[in-house]
Design a protein around this motif. Structure first.
Motif, PDB file in Angstrom:
ATOM      1  N   GLU A 145      26.781  33.836  31.641  1.00  0.00           N
ATOM      2  CA  GLU A 145      28.135  34.196  31.237  1.00  0.00           C
ATOM      3  C   GLU A 145      28.138  35.384  30.284  1.00  0.00           C
ATOM      4  OE1 GLU A 145      32.062  32.016  29.226  1.00  0.00           O
ATOM      5  OE2 GLU A 145      30.068  31.114  29.046  1.00  0.00           O
ATOM      6  N   TYR A 146      27.148  35.443  29.395  1.00  0.00           N
ATOM      7  CA  TYR A 146      27.062  36.524  28.414  1.00  0.00           C
ATOM      8  C   TYR A 146      26.919  37.878  29.115  1.00  0.00           C
ATOM      9  CZ  TYR A 146      24.980  39.527  24.813  1.00  0.00           C
ATOM     10  OH  TYR A 146      24.692  40.573  23.966  1.00  0.00           O
ATOM     11  N   TYR A 147      26.035  37.945  30.115  1.00  0.00           N
ATOM     12  CA  TYR A 147      25.799  39.215  30.807  1.00  0.00           C
ATOM     13  C   TYR A 147      26.951  39.552  31.751  1.00  0.00           C
ATOM     14  CZ  TYR A 147      21.013  39.219  29.044  1.00  0.00           C
ATOM     15  OH  TYR A 147      19.913  39.239  28.233  1.00  0.00           O
ATOM     16  N   ARG A 148      27.457  38.536  32.460  1.00  0.00           N
ATOM     17  CA  ARG A 148      28.526  38.809  33.435  1.00  0.00           C
ATOM     18  C   ARG A 148      29.804  39.262  32.727  1.00  0.00           C
ATOM     19  NH1 ARG A 148      30.097  41.001  37.283  1.00  0.00           N
ATOM     20  NH2 ARG A 148      30.861  40.082  39.228  1.00  0.00           N
ATOM     21  N   GLU A 149      30.025  38.755  31.543  1.00  0.00           N
ATOM     22  CA  GLU A 149      31.222  39.125  30.784  1.00  0.00           C
ATOM     23  C   GLU A 149      31.243  40.619  30.482  1.00  0.00           C
ATOM     24  OE1 GLU A 149      33.649  37.443  26.875  1.00  0.00           O
ATOM     25  OE2 GLU A 149      31.496  37.095  27.058  1.00  0.00           O
ATOM     26  N   ARG A 150      30.083  41.204  30.323  1.00  0.00           N
ATOM     27  CA  ARG A 150      29.981  42.618  30.002  1.00  0.00           C
ATOM     28  C   ARG A 150      29.994  43.509  31.236  1.00  0.00           C
ATOM     29  NH1 ARG A 150      28.820  39.467  26.418  1.00  0.00           N
ATOM     30  NH2 ARG A 150      28.714  39.930  24.188  1.00  0.00           N
ATOM     31  N   GLU A 151      30.150  42.915  32.387  1.00  0.00           N
ATOM     32  CA  GLU A 151      30.214  43.669  33.644  1.00  0.00           C
ATOM     33  C   GLU A 151      31.622  43.659  34.236  1.00  0.00           C
ATOM     34  OE1 GLU A 151      27.374  41.631  36.002  1.00  0.00           O
ATOM     35  OE2 GLU A 151      25.613  42.459  34.971  1.00  0.00           O
ATOM     36  N   LYS A 152      32.614  43.450  33.409  1.00  0.00           N
ATOM     37  CA  LYS A 152      33.997  43.364  33.878  1.00  0.00           C
ATOM     38  C   LYS A 152      34.426  44.676  34.524  1.00  0.00           C
ATOM     39  CE  LYS A 152      38.673  42.234  32.324  1.00  0.00           C
ATOM     40  NZ  LYS A 152      39.520  41.836  31.167  1.00  0.00           N
ATOM     41  N   PRO A 153      34.905  44.625  35.771  1.00  0.00           N
ATOM     42  CA  PRO A 153      35.311  45.858  36.462  1.00  0.00           C
ATOM     43  C   PRO A 153      36.694  46.317  35.994  1.00  0.00           C
ATOM     44  CG  PRO A 153      35.684  43.976  37.880  1.00  0.00           C
ATOM     45  CD  PRO A 153      35.044  43.435  36.638  1.00  0.00           C
ATOM     46  N   GLY A 154      37.072  47.499  36.432  1.00  0.00           N
ATOM     47  CA  GLY A 154      38.388  48.028  36.089  1.00  0.00           C
ATOM     48  C   GLY A 154      39.495  47.230  36.764  1.00  0.00           C
ATOM     49  N   GLU A 155      40.696  47.237  36.141  1.00  0.00           N
ATOM     50  CA  GLU A 155      41.829  46.479  36.672  1.00  0.00           C
ATOM     51  C   GLU A 155      42.265  46.961  38.053  1.00  0.00           C
ATOM     52  OE1 GLU A 155      43.211  43.912  35.351  1.00  0.00           O
ATOM     53  OE2 GLU A 155      42.293  43.865  33.363  1.00  0.00           O
ATOM     54  N   GLU A 156      41.986  48.241  38.348  1.00  0.00           N
ATOM     55  CA  GLU A 156      42.441  48.808  39.621  1.00  0.00           C
ATOM     56  C   GLU A 156      41.625  48.289  40.811  1.00  0.00           C
ATOM     57  OE1 GLU A 156      39.136  51.255  38.014  1.00  0.00           O
ATOM     58  OE2 GLU A 156      41.017  50.438  37.199  1.00  0.00           O
ATOM     59  N   MET A 204      37.499  42.631  40.762  1.00  0.00           N
ATOM     60  CA  MET A 204      38.030  41.817  39.669  1.00  0.00           C
ATOM     61  C   MET A 204      38.106  40.347  40.075  1.00  0.00           C
ATOM     62  SD  MET A 204      39.172  41.380  36.641  1.00  0.00           S
ATOM     63  CE  MET A 204      39.496  43.019  35.977  1.00  0.00           C
ATOM     64  N   ALA A 205      38.537  40.085  41.307  1.00  0.00           N
ATOM     65  CA  ALA A 205      38.623  38.708  41.792  1.00  0.00           C
ATOM     66  C   ALA A 205      37.232  38.066  41.836  1.00  0.00           C
ATOM     67  CB  ALA A 205      39.262  38.688  43.170  1.00  0.00           C
ATOM     68  N   LYS A 206      36.241  38.843  42.294  1.00  0.00           N
ATOM     69  CA  LYS A 206      34.864  38.335  42.349  1.00  0.00           C
ATOM     70  C   LYS A 206      34.357  38.048  40.927  1.00  0.00           C
ATOM     71  CE  LYS A 206      30.706  37.697  44.259  1.00  0.00           C
ATOM     72  NZ  LYS A 206      29.888  37.478  43.067  1.00  0.00           N
ATOM     73  N   TRP A 207      34.669  38.950  40.010  1.00  0.00           N
ATOM     74  CA  TRP A 207      34.220  38.789  38.620  1.00  0.00           C
ATOM     75  C   TRP A 207      34.851  37.554  37.995  1.00  0.00           C
ATOM     76  CZ3 TRP A 207      36.947  38.912  33.948  1.00  0.00           C
ATOM     77  CH2 TRP A 207      36.160  38.982  32.793  1.00  0.00           C
TER      78      TRP A 207
END
Length: 497
Positions: free
Chosen positions: A427-438, A443-446
């Motif tokens: 969760e720590y690493y994935r949280e920092r890979e948040k894609p852009g809102e566009e 974003m759905a996958k994240w």
């Protein structure tokens, strides 16, 4: 039976020689028994060495006889006399005739073990007297390079070394004895109720993989910053101390029957900060609210109640920074000797310890530290958990799960450890890979990944000397910095979640 007189003037030459504990007659009888029956050596060689003899001539006779018997050579007064013909001390006692008198005047060999024990005990007493004089002399001499604290550490180490001498070597044992030990271990596990022979960590799935925390084991708990290794160590310390209970053991003796007394060396955080973490978990009050003082009345009362309940918890914290490994050993010994005792030692973290100062190479210094921690585990017969940092190469891989090669100075750490565990929170690493809102698809996958990873952590067992490697899933609540048992989907259904 010929009488053997005591040997005057043959003791170690010092002013207090006459006052030293000794029994020359016991030495004579033991040597005579060995010369009369070489098999006696096998029954006493774990107790007696040449240096244990008060009379130096007896020490030389024993050393030569032991070497010959070990080499498979017949050894008696006749065979020894040629090899000791030029020995000045033996000449003063009568030479070959003295050896013959030793052999002929030997008592029944069945008593040899008792004489050996007496010789050993008297030697220890003399060593204690000598150590006492050395301590007094060192304390009296005002030397700039010898601080009192260093003298205490050195004296304690010498005392423990003396205490460890003369313990009977086990050697071969019958299969019946081995079966009895195996049944005792199984009985201890059965009586614990959780199928464990070691101390429970309070985390069910981790206990299943490790079988609990075993005496004399060195466990390395490693992770990158923010993975929660200190939190996990604190949780384990709290769980073990909270479960502490004394009572009658299966063998009838009094001792610890659940949990244990915990010593925690916190080289990075202060004792107050560490206690705050423990209280946050126990009271279920977010640690950031405690730091800010932003608590409502209910939370504050819960915090106070938790503090009162934990007052008697046998958890001891030492937050002295940059401790040398020798001081860690000395302080652990003192706690072990205390009324409460010591059942688990935790060090946070090993890279903040110092070696003896003789190693200029950092790799060699870390090796000295890990060897020292393993020595503490064996000497005090307790599990030792040492936290360790990981190298940055973890961050450069796509899969951030750590592995043994990620350990800093991994050679010595991996080699000396009985168990190596890694804390990993995806969760720590994935949280920092948040894609852009566009990017809606990304974003759905994240968001789906974050939902799957939320509140979960992994303990990856990369090495276990006496068990399997693998991954243990735990729950993690960042609000209370608390690891817990992860409820599986099939358990949710059965428990009505």
């Amino acid at each position: 039976m010929n009488e053997i007189s005591t040997i005057p003037g043959n003791a170690p030459q010092n002013a207090d020689a006459a006052e030293l504990p000794q029994n020359v007659e016991a030495e004579q009888q033991l040597l005579g028994a060995i010369l009369a029956s070489n098999d006696v050596l096998d029954r006493v060689d774990d107790l007696v060495k040449p240096e244990h003899f008060y009379d130096p001539v007896h020490a030389d006779i024993f050393a030569l006889a032991a070497k010959r018997i070990t080499d498979g050579l017949q050894t008696d007064a006749t065979t020894l006399k040629n090899f000791m013909a030029d020995h000045d001390g033996l000449k003063a006692l009568g030479g070959a005739e003295y050896l013959l008198r030793l052999q002929l005047s030997a008592i029944a060999t069945s008593a040899a073990r008792d004489y050996a024990q007496l010789i050993h005990d008297l030697a220890i007493r003399r060593a204690l007297i000598d150590l006492g004089k050395t301590i007094a002399d060192n304390a009296s001499a005002m030397r700039e390079h010898s601080a009192p604290d260093d003298q205490i550490v050195e004296a304690e180490a010498q005392l423990f070394q003396l205490a460890a001498t003369g313990s009977a070597a086990r050697g071969f044992q019958s299969f019946l004895r081995a079966l009895t030990d195996a049944v005792d271990i199984a009985n201890a596990a059965y009586n614990r109720g959780g199928g464990l022979a070691g101390i429970s960590t309070g985390l069910v799935d981790l206990d299943k993989n490790l079988g609990g925390l075993h005496d004399s084991d060195l466990l390395i708990l490693a992770g990158r910053p923010s993975m929660g290794k200190t939190s996990l160590a604190t949780n384990i310390a709290f769980n073990v101390a909270k479960a502490y209970k004394r009572g009658a053991k299966p063998d009838g003796s009094e001792g610890v029957i659940a949990g244990g007394a915990v010593g925690f060396f916190s080289l990075e955080m202060s004792a107050a900060q560490l206690a705050q973490r423990v209280l946050s978990e126990a009271a279920e009050v977010p640690s950031e609210l405690i730091r800010k003082g932003d608590l409502n009345e209910q939370e504050f009362q819960r915090y106070l109640r938790a503090a009162q309940e934990l007052e008697s918890c046998p958890l001891f914290i030492d937050d002295t920074p940059a401790l040398p490994i020798s001081q860690v050993a000395a302080r652990a010994r003192r706690l072990k000797r205390s009324k409460t005792g010591l059942d688990l030692l935790i060090v946070d973290y090993l890279q903040l310890l110092r070696g003896s100062g003789r190693n200029e190479n950092r790799v060699n210094e870390i090796s000295e530290i890990t060897q020292g921690l393993k020595a503490i585990a064996k000497e005090l017969n307790i599990p030792v958990i040492a936290l360790s940092q990981l190298s940055r190469q973890v961050e450069q891989r796509e899969d951030k799960r750590p592995q043994l090669s990620d350990l800093r100075e991994s050679g010595s750490i991996e080699q000396d450890a009985d168990v190596v565990m890694f804390v990993y929170r995806g969760e720590y690493y994935r949280e920092r890979e948040k894609p852009g809102e566009e990017n809606l698809e990304a974003m759905a996958k994240w968001q789906q990944d974050m939902e799957n990873l939320h509140g979960k952590a992994e303990v990856i067992i990369g090495k276990q000397r006496h068990g399997p490697v693998g991954t243990v899933e735990l729950s993690f609540d960042g609000r209370f910095t608390r690891f817990g048992n992860l409820v599986k989907p099939w358990q949710q259904d059965s428990q009505g979640f």
